[in-house]
Design an enzyme around this catalytic site. Structure first.
Site, mmCIF file in Angstrom:
data_model
loop_
_atom_site.group_PDB
_atom_site.id
_atom_site.type_symbol
_atom_site.label_atom_id
_atom_site.label_comp_id
_atom_site.label_asym_id
_atom_site.label_seq_id
_atom_site.Cartn_x
_atom_site.Cartn_y
_atom_site.Cartn_z
ATOM 1 N N GLY A 119 0.830 -1.210 0.000
ATOM 2 C CA GLY A 119 0.000 0.000 0.000
ATOM 3 C C GLY A 119 0.859 1.253 0.000
ATOM 4 O O GLY A 119 0.554 2.234 0.677
ATOM 5 N N ARG A 157 -1.800 7.259 2.022
ATOM 6 C CA ARG A 157 -1.286 8.389 2.837
ATOM 7 C C ARG A 157 -0.191 7.929 3.791
ATOM 8 O O ARG A 157 0.874 8.520 3.864
ATOM 9 C CB ARG A 157 -2.441 9.000 3.659
ATOM 10 C CG ARG A 157 -3.108 10.147 2.962
ATOM 11 C CD ARG A 157 -4.328 10.574 3.708
ATOM 12 N NE ARG A 157 -5.277 9.464 3.797
ATOM 13 C CZ ARG A 157 -6.502 9.541 4.301
ATOM 14 N NH1 ARG A 157 -6.913 10.683 4.799
ATOM 15 N NH2 ARG A 157 -7.310 8.510 4.320
ATOM 16 N N THR A 177 -6.403 -0.428 10.727
ATOM 17 C CA THR A 177 -7.426 -0.445 11.777
ATOM 18 C C THR A 177 -8.673 -1.185 11.276
ATOM 19 O O THR A 177 -8.786 -1.516 10.094
ATOM 20 C CB THR A 177 -7.819 0.980 12.196
ATOM 21 O OG1 THR A 177 -8.317 1.663 11.048
ATOM 22 C CG2 THR A 177 -6.642 1.728 12.770
ATOM 23 N N ALA A 235 -0.834 -2.729 15.872
ATOM 24 C CA ALA A 235 -1.364 -1.714 16.798
ATOM 25 C C ALA A 235 -2.266 -0.760 16.030
ATOM 26 O O ALA A 235 -1.846 -0.192 15.020
ATOM 27 C CB ALA A 235 -0.229 -0.945 17.467
ATOM 28 N N ASN A 270 -3.090 2.062 16.945
ATOM 29 C CA ASN A 270 -2.495 3.399 17.067
ATOM 30 C C ASN A 270 -1.022 3.192 17.354
ATOM 31 O O ASN A 270 -0.656 2.679 18.405
ATOM 32 C CB ASN A 270 -3.164 4.206 18.184
ATOM 33 C CG ASN A 270 -2.704 5.658 18.154
ATOM 34 O OD1 ASN A 270 -1.523 5.942 17.939
ATOM 35 N ND2 ASN A 270 -3.624 6.577 18.350
ATOM 36 N N HIS A 280 -10.995 15.918 17.352
ATOM 37 C CA HIS A 280 -10.413 15.594 16.052
ATOM 38 C C HIS A 280 -10.926 16.578 15.004
ATOM 39 O O HIS A 280 -11.903 17.295 15.227
ATOM 40 C CB HIS A 280 -10.767 14.162 15.626
ATOM 41 C CG HIS A 280 -9.953 13.116 16.318
ATOM 42 N ND1 HIS A 280 -10.306 12.602 17.545
ATOM 43 C CD2 HIS A 280 -8.785 12.516 15.970
ATOM 44 C CE1 HIS A 280 -9.399 11.710 17.922
ATOM 45 N NE2 HIS A 280 -8.457 11.633 16.986
ATOM 46 N N LYS A 291 -13.689 13.860 10.502
ATOM 47 C CA LYS A 291 -13.776 12.532 11.133
ATOM 48 C C LYS A 291 -15.232 12.081 11.226
ATOM 49 O O LYS A 291 -16.089 12.853 11.643
ATOM 50 C CB LYS A 291 -13.128 12.560 12.528
ATOM 51 C CG LYS A 291 -13.024 11.190 13.157
ATOM 52 C CD LYS A 291 -12.019 11.163 14.292
ATOM 53 C CE LYS A 291 -11.958 9.797 14.964
ATOM 54 N NZ LYS A 291 -11.463 8.751 14.065
ATOM 55 N N GLY A 306 -11.470 5.764 18.021
ATOM 56 C CA GLY A 306 -10.986 4.446 18.433
ATOM 57 C C GLY A 306 -10.003 4.565 19.585
ATOM 58 O O GLY A 306 -9.991 3.731 20.498
ATOM 59 N N THR A 307 -9.193 5.608 19.558
ATOM 60 C CA THR A 307 -8.211 5.792 20.635
ATOM 61 C C THR A 307 -8.910 6.142 21.948
ATOM 62 O O THR A 307 -8.536 5.646 23.015
ATOM 63 C CB THR A 307 -7.203 6.883 20.241
ATOM 64 O OG1 THR A 307 -6.535 6.443 19.054
ATOM 65 C CG2 THR A 307 -6.180 7.132 21.337
HETATM 66 P P1 NAD Z 1 -5.197 5.263 2.382
HETATM 67 O O1 NAD Z 1 -6.545 4.918 1.835
HETATM 68 O O2 NAD Z 1 -4.589 6.573 2.023
HETATM 69 O O3 NAD Z 1 -4.136 4.115 1.987
HETATM 70 C C1 NAD Z 1 -4.417 2.748 1.979
HETATM 71 C C2 NAD Z 1 -3.625 2.162 0.841
HETATM 72 O O4 NAD Z 1 -3.671 0.749 0.901
HETATM 73 C C3 NAD Z 1 -4.178 2.591 -0.526
HETATM 74 O O5 NAD Z 1 -3.114 3.060 -1.325
HETATM 75 C C4 NAD Z 1 -4.757 1.301 -1.060
HETATM 76 O O6 NAD Z 1 -4.704 1.227 -2.459
HETATM 77 C C5 NAD Z 1 -3.817 0.298 -0.419
HETATM 78 N N1 NAD Z 1 -4.315 -1.075 -0.439
HETATM 79 C C6 NAD Z 1 -5.515 -1.527 -0.036
HETATM 80 N N2 NAD Z 1 -5.584 -2.850 -0.265
HETATM 81 C C7 NAD Z 1 -4.386 -3.220 -0.818
HETATM 82 C C8 NAD Z 1 -3.835 -4.438 -1.275
HETATM 83 N N3 NAD Z 1 -4.542 -5.564 -1.230
HETATM 84 N N4 NAD Z 1 -2.573 -4.428 -1.748
HETATM 85 C C9 NAD Z 1 -1.842 -3.308 -1.804
HETATM 86 N N5 NAD Z 1 -2.326 -2.114 -1.399
HETATM 87 C C10 NAD Z 1 -3.571 -2.082 -0.920
HETATM 88 O O7 NAD Z 1 -5.346 5.118 3.961
HETATM 89 P P2 NAD Z 1 -4.340 5.572 5.114
HETATM 90 O O8 NAD Z 1 -4.782 6.858 5.697
HETATM 91 O O9 NAD Z 1 -2.929 5.446 4.646
HETATM 92 O O10 NAD Z 1 -4.656 4.461 6.210
HETATM 93 C C11 NAD Z 1 -4.485 3.092 5.933
HETATM 94 C C12 NAD Z 1 -4.851 2.279 7.165
HETATM 95 O O11 NAD Z 1 -3.997 2.625 8.254
HETATM 96 C C13 NAD Z 1 -6.278 2.514 7.672
HETATM 97 O O12 NAD Z 1 -6.753 1.300 8.202
HETATM 98 C C14 NAD Z 1 -6.072 3.532 8.784
HETATM 99 O O13 NAD Z 1 -7.112 3.547 9.723
HETATM 100 C C15 NAD Z 1 -4.795 3.014 9.366
HETATM 101 N N6 NAD Z 1 -4.025 3.965 10.193
HETATM 102 C C16 NAD Z 1 -3.468 3.451 11.306
HETATM 103 C C17 NAD Z 1 -2.655 4.242 12.099
HETATM 104 C C18 NAD Z 1 -1.977 3.630 13.282
HETATM 105 O O14 NAD Z 1 -1.314 4.339 14.033
HETATM 106 N N7 NAD Z 1 -2.069 2.315 13.466
HETATM 107 C C19 NAD Z 1 -2.431 5.580 11.749
HETATM 108 C C20 NAD Z 1 -3.017 6.071 10.576
HETATM 109 C C21 NAD Z 1 -3.813 5.241 9.795
#
Ligand code: NAD
Length: 272
Positions: A14, A18, A106, A128, A130, A161, A165, A171-172
């Site tokens: 991915g 972002r 998440t 995690a 977060n 937030h 949102k 969630g946090t």
């Molecule tokens: P986003 O939509 O910008 O990016 C997700 C990416 O994953 C996209 O580019 C999408 O094409 C890709 N993707 C999806 N399925 C795929 C696959 N099978 N193979 C390859 N790529 C694939 O979203 P984001 O803001 O980057 O967030 C992504 C995830 O991370 C969400 O679940 C978000 O809630 C989570 N997140 C977690 C934290 C944390 O601290 N754990 C922080 C921010 C975001």
């Protein structure tokens, strides 16, 4: 596998998302790690584009691919902020190749976590919802504080937030509520008060209240208030930059190097 300089070879699934782009930038700026590949979904427009270009940097000479199996085969560790169904499939590949898999995705349910647990027999997985180091420390502090203070201390959780949102409480915030409930030895679902409106009556002892604020571009603010007669304790965390999640993921991947297979959390990474 490590490169000739001993750096940890990292792949990012991915990589055009972002978080994926933020991770690519951070990995290229971090000592002891090297970005060796990334993937997008087959047919996605990012496939074939240089990972540096996708991250807004100069070209790195590594193109975004669409074959996660090859990515897991060639990297020592893979960072994954994608979607639950994708992360579960990736975890199976991590198990097949016996690699490190850091998952920030998440929205995993209990069945998903059980599936990750099965993959973790052969893969070293850190998961995690977060990845912020500060939030994970706060979770531990809240649990400990709630354990020390009796139910005579009222617990209220306030979060703010950005205006975009869509879910509330965050969630946090719910995670902080679960930590407080765990410290008290109760189930959050039985004591949570998520809304108050009109004549609510006096506060019921032992409840954990939530207040949700939304506005502007606030990245994320959480405050846990423990209030008793004559005194108050407040524990809080303010996020000003989403890069904290990427930094946590890179710290997790470095921590996981050399660890036996298993399903780990940021608590393990921080030694809490
Ligand atoms: P986003 O939509 O910008 O990016 C997700 C990416 O994953 C996209 O580019 C999408 O094409 C890709 N993707 C999806 N399925 C795929 C696959 N099978 N193979 C390859 N790529 C694939 O979203 P984001 O803001 O980057 O967030 C992504 C995830 O991370 C969400 O679940 C978000 O809630 C989570 N997140 C977690 C934290 C944390 O601290 N754990 C922080 C921010 C975001």
């Amino acid at each position: 596998m490590p490169d000739s300089n001993g750096r940890l070879a990292i792949g990012i699934v991915g990589c055009a998302g972002r978080m994926g782009r933020m991770l690519a930038k951070l990995v290229t700026e971090t000592r002891d790690v090297q970005l060796v590949g990334g993937t997008g979904r087959p047919g996605a427009k990012e496939v074939g584009i240089d990972l540096g270009t996708l991250a807004g940097l100069s070209a790195l000479g590594v193109a975004c691919g669409d074959d996660p199996d090859a990515l897991f085969a060639g990297a020592e560790a893979v960072l994954d902020f994608t979607a639950p169904i994708a992360s579960l499939a990736h975890a199976k590949l991590a198990a097949k190749h016996r690699k490190i898999h850091v998952i920030g995705t998440t929205g995993m349910n209990a069945d998903d976590v059980a599936a990750l647990q099965r993959s973790a027999t052969d893969a070293t997985i850190v998961m995690a919802p977060n990845m912020s180091l500060g939030v994970n420390l706060l979770l531990a502090l809240v649990e400990r504080t709630a354990r020390s203070l009796g139910a005579g201390w009222d617990i209220e959780i306030v979060e703010m937030h950005h205006r975009m949102k869509v879910d509330a409480p965050s969630g946090t915030a719910l995670g902080l509520g679960r930590a407080a409930a765990k410290g008290r030895g109760v189930d959050l679902d039985e004591v949570a008060v998520k809304t108050r409106d009109g004549v609510t009556g006096a506060r019921a002892e032992g409840t954990i209240g939530f207040a949700t604020l939304r506005g502007g571009d606030v990245v994320g603010e959480h405050r846990v208030i423990f209030a008793a007669a004559g005194e108050r304790i407040e524990l809080g965390h303010i996020a000003t930059d989403r890069a904290i999640f990427a930094r946590g993921a890179v710290r997790a991947v470095l921590w996981a190097r050399g660890k036996p297979p298993g399903l780990y959390s940021m608590k393990d990474v921080l030694g809490l």
